[in-house]
Structure formats: C-alpha cells, structure tokens
Design an enzyme around this catalytic site. Structure first.
Site, PDB file in Angstrom:
ATOM      1  N   ASP A   1     -10.066  -2.216  37.051  1.00 48.43           N
ATOM      2  CA  ASP A   1      -9.049  -2.833  36.164  1.00 48.43           C
ATOM      3  C   ASP A   1      -8.949  -3.836  36.143  1.00 48.43           C
ATOM      4  O   ASP A   1      -8.867  -5.318  37.090  1.00 48.43           O
ATOM      5  CB  ASP A   1      -8.727  -2.101  34.925  1.00 48.43           C
ATOM      6  CG  ASP A   1      -9.194  -0.980  34.228  1.00 48.43           C
ATOM      7  OD1 ASP A   1     -10.348  -0.553  34.599  1.00 48.43           O
ATOM      8  OD2 ASP A   1      -8.489   0.054  34.277  1.00 48.43           O
TER       9      ASP A   1
ATOM     10  N   LYS B   1     -10.422  -5.292  30.746  1.00 50.81           N
ATOM     11  CA  LYS B   1      -9.929  -6.434  29.098  1.00 50.81           C
ATOM     12  C   LYS B   1      -8.818  -6.231  29.526  1.00 50.81           C
ATOM     13  O   LYS B   1      -8.169  -6.554  29.693  1.00 50.81           O
ATOM     14  CB  LYS B   1      -9.775  -4.573  28.453  1.00 50.81           C
ATOM     15  CG  LYS B   1     -10.958  -3.036  28.645  1.00 50.81           C
ATOM     16  CD  LYS B   1     -10.717  -2.051  28.042  1.00 50.81           C
ATOM     17  CE  LYS B   1     -10.720  -0.513  28.210  1.00 50.81           C
ATOM     18  NZ  LYS B   1     -10.777  -0.583  29.943  1.00 50.81           N
TER      19      LYS B   1
ATOM     20  N   MET C   1       3.381  -3.001  26.960  1.00 50.71           N
ATOM     21  CA  MET C   1       2.165  -3.594  25.586  1.00 50.71           C
ATOM     22  C   MET C   1       3.169  -4.664  24.705  1.00 50.71           C
ATOM     23  O   MET C   1       2.551  -4.464  23.590  1.00 50.71           O
ATOM     24  CB  MET C   1       1.420  -2.626  25.407  1.00 50.71           C
ATOM     25  CG  MET C   1       0.044  -2.509  26.767  1.00 50.71           C
ATOM     26  SD  MET C   1      -0.931  -1.600  26.240  1.00 50.71           S
ATOM     27  CE  MET C   1      -0.349   0.470  26.223  1.00 50.71           C
TER      28      MET C   1
HETATM   29  N1  SAH Z   1      -1.271   2.413  34.106  1.00 52.71           N
HETATM   30  C1  SAH Z   1      -1.216   1.748  33.985  1.00 52.71           C
HETATM   31  C2  SAH Z   1      -0.689   0.487  32.066  1.00 52.71           C
HETATM   32  C3  SAH Z   1      -1.273   0.593  31.521  1.00 52.71           C
HETATM   33  S1  SAH Z   1      -1.122  -0.159  30.330  1.00 52.71           S
HETATM   34  C4  SAH Z   1       0.797   1.872  34.471  1.00 52.71           C
HETATM   35  O1  SAH Z   1       1.071   2.724  34.630  1.00 52.71           O
HETATM   36  O2  SAH Z   1       1.552   0.965  34.746  1.00 52.71           O
HETATM   37  C5  SAH Z   1      -0.768  -2.028  30.586  1.00 52.71           C
HETATM   38  C6  SAH Z   1       0.097  -2.932  30.881  1.00 52.71           C
HETATM   39  O3  SAH Z   1       1.154  -2.427  32.000  1.00 52.71           O
HETATM   40  C7  SAH Z   1       1.073  -4.244  29.930  1.00 52.71           C
HETATM   41  O4  SAH Z   1       0.997  -4.340  29.063  1.00 52.71           O
HETATM   42  C8  SAH Z   1       2.372  -4.109  30.667  1.00 52.71           C
HETATM   43  O5  SAH Z   1       3.284  -4.021  29.893  1.00 52.71           O
HETATM   44  C9  SAH Z   1       2.182  -3.665  31.976  1.00 52.71           C
HETATM   45  N2  SAH Z   1       2.462  -4.025  32.751  1.00 52.71           N
HETATM   46  C10 SAH Z   1       0.958  -3.790  34.236  1.00 52.71           C
HETATM   47  N3  SAH Z   1       1.078  -4.311  35.431  1.00 52.71           N
HETATM   48  C11 SAH Z   1       2.433  -5.240  34.950  1.00 52.71           C
HETATM   49  C12 SAH Z   1       2.981  -5.817  36.446  1.00 52.71           C
HETATM   50  N4  SAH Z   1       2.719  -6.314  37.333  1.00 52.71           N
HETATM   51  N5  SAH Z   1       4.603  -6.208  35.892  1.00 52.71           N
HETATM   52  C13 SAH Z   1       4.450  -5.580  34.159  1.00 52.71           C
HETATM   53  N6  SAH Z   1       4.575  -5.100  33.801  1.00 52.71           N
HETATM   54  C14 SAH Z   1       2.651  -4.463  33.682  1.00 52.71           C
END
Ligand code: SAH
Length: 255
Positions: free
Chosen positions: A36, A58, A172
């Site tokens: 992803d 995406k 998000m």
């Molecule tokens: N499965 C992922 C979340 C996916 S949804 C997890 O467990 O982290 C995508 C959201 O994750 C983004 O919109 C943001 O809010 C958050 N996110 C993912 N990576 C990030 C990062 N390095 N720093 C801050 N927020 C992050």
C-alpha cells in the site's frame, strides 16, 4: 505444485525499523508482495530480488486499484502457489481493510495469517512524546476515523466520545479538522482541550504541531499540515511540552 499462502502483514507506522521480526521474515520469503501507499518502500528491499512487487496504493480521492481488484489479485497469486505478502501501513486490522482481506482469503479456502503491526497512533505518539495513557491524567484512549465526519451516516458517535474517553486519536481527520472541531464543541467538549497533529509520524519527515480544540484547524492550516497525519486530543498532549522543557533544562545545565 507448491501450496500458496497469504500473509496479511502490518508494516508499521513509517520508520522501517518498526516492523516485527515475523513480518520481516515473511517479506524475505515472499514470491509476490502487494503493498500500500503508506508502506515504507525501503522494506521492499528485504524481499528476494525475483519477488513480484505490486503497488496497490490508494491516494486520497484517487483510487489506483479498487479493493476488490486487490483482493482478487491476492487470491489469484496464492491459488497459483505463491507466498503472497499483503503489506499494509501500520496494523492491518486498524482502518486497513485487513478484515475484508482475511474474509476473502478464508472464503477462497487459502491458508492465511494476519501479522500485526505498530499502528500509526501508537508509533506517532511514542515518537512525539505523547503517552496515550498517563497515570492521573488519562486512563483510556479511543481510535476513531475522521473521514465522513458530519456525514448523515458518520460511523463515529462523537457525542459519546466527547465525554467518555480521556484521549482521542483520530485517523484520516486532517482534511476534516473543521468538522471534527465543530462536532466535538457542539457536544460540549472543552475548547481548551489540548490537541496535537503529527504528520508523517516516525519518519524523517515527522512534524508535530500543537494547539487547542478551539484553534487547531487554524494552526493546521497555517502550518500546512497534510496527510498522512493523526490527531491526538486530550490532557496527555501537555506531557510533550513537559518532556521538551526538561530536556532543554538538562541541556542548558550541561552546556
Ligand atoms: N492501518 C493503518 C491506518 C490506515 S488509515 C495504521 O494502523 O496505522 C490511514 C491513516 O493513518 C492516515 O490518514 C493517517 O491518519 C494515519 N497514518 C498512517 N501513517 C501515518 C504516519 N506515519 N503518521 C501519521 N499518521 C499516519
């Protein structure tokens, strides 16, 4: 023919060192990797050179590969005998659609496993010096999505969250900050509640800004905070400033 399998794997929050040993071993043994957008691409270097690497990311609003197509691809490769690693940012079961992928692997009768990862809330909080729980300050935290905030069918019960959880972590949510603020203030949450935004948490590009529920959307706009970022809301955000000032005091004593 060799028997295929599917590993639904959490890659961790961004820093490639924050992956589990088990996840790394699956990557090292992969025939096909479906990864992803939020996966640190450095991790792909651990895969065998002949492994097939397929990007399924995406970008927000731009669906480069629909979820159903990703699931079909994952199953097709595994059914043909490949070890498929479905590599996802953070943890696969936290806003990662990992549940749907496990269901489709199970329905296809393909051996599968789910390997957890450090979710971005936990990774970014550690990196920014914000404990999600803290004795005497916060005894609970909730992870919620900010997408579709204020939509009629918003999946989040803001009214309950405004008062019943000490620390709120919102994924998000950056592009919806104004709506989230309105929703929580409307349900009586204190406008002085401390808020932190952590952009690109745990990576070399990490940025953290802080404010209050009353002004955080303006702070975010002024600092041009954008995705991926998480929002942490609650008194625990103050611990960051405390840590920074203690570090500063120690530095000035030494210096
Ligand atoms: N499965 C992922 C979340 C996916 S949804 C997890 O467990 O982290 C995508 C959201 O994750 C983004 O919109 C943001 O809010 C958050 N996110 C993912 N990576 C990030 C990062 N390095 N720093 C801050 N927020 C992050």
């Amino acid at each position: 023919m060799k028997r295929g399998s599917i590993s639904i794997v959490g890659a961790g929050p961004g820093d490639p060192e924050l992956i589990t040993l088990k996840a790394l071993r699956r990557i090292q043994n992969a025939d096909v990797i479906l990864y992803d957008r939020l996966v640190n691409e450095e991790l792909l270097n651990y895969a065998p050179s002949e492994a097939v690497r397929i990007y399924c990311g995406k970008a927000p609003g731009l669906h480069s590969m629909p979820q159903e197509a990703t699931e079909r691809l994952m199953i097709r490769h595994a059914a043909a005998g490949s070890h498929v690693v479905r590599l996802k940012g953070g943890d696969p079961f936290v806003f990662g659609r990992g549940g749907e992928e496990a269901l489709s692997a199970a329905a296809a009768g393909i051996p599968y496993e789910v390997i957890p990862g450090i979710t971005s809330a936990v990774g970014a909080a550690a990196s920014a010096g914000i404990p999600l729980t803290h004795r005497g300050v916060a005894a609970s935290f909730a992870i919620v999505t900010g997408s579709r905030c204020q939509a009629e069918d918003s999946p989040v019960r803001w009214e309950a969250l405004a008062h019943s959880v000490d620390t709120l972590v919102i994924y998000m949510g950056v592009s919806k900050l104004g709506d989230i603020r309105k929703e929580l203030l409307g349900h009586g949450k204190d406008p002085q509640t401390p808020v932190a935004l952590i952009e690109n948490g745990t990576t070399v590009r990490e940025r953290t800004v802080t404010g209050t529920l009353g002004n955080i959307d303006k702070v975010a706009a002024a600092m041009k905070i954008s995705n991926p970022a998480i929002i942490i809301m609650g008194e625990v955000v103050k611990v960051r400033a405390e840590l920074l000032s203690l570090e500063e005091a120690v530095r000035s004593q030494i210096g």
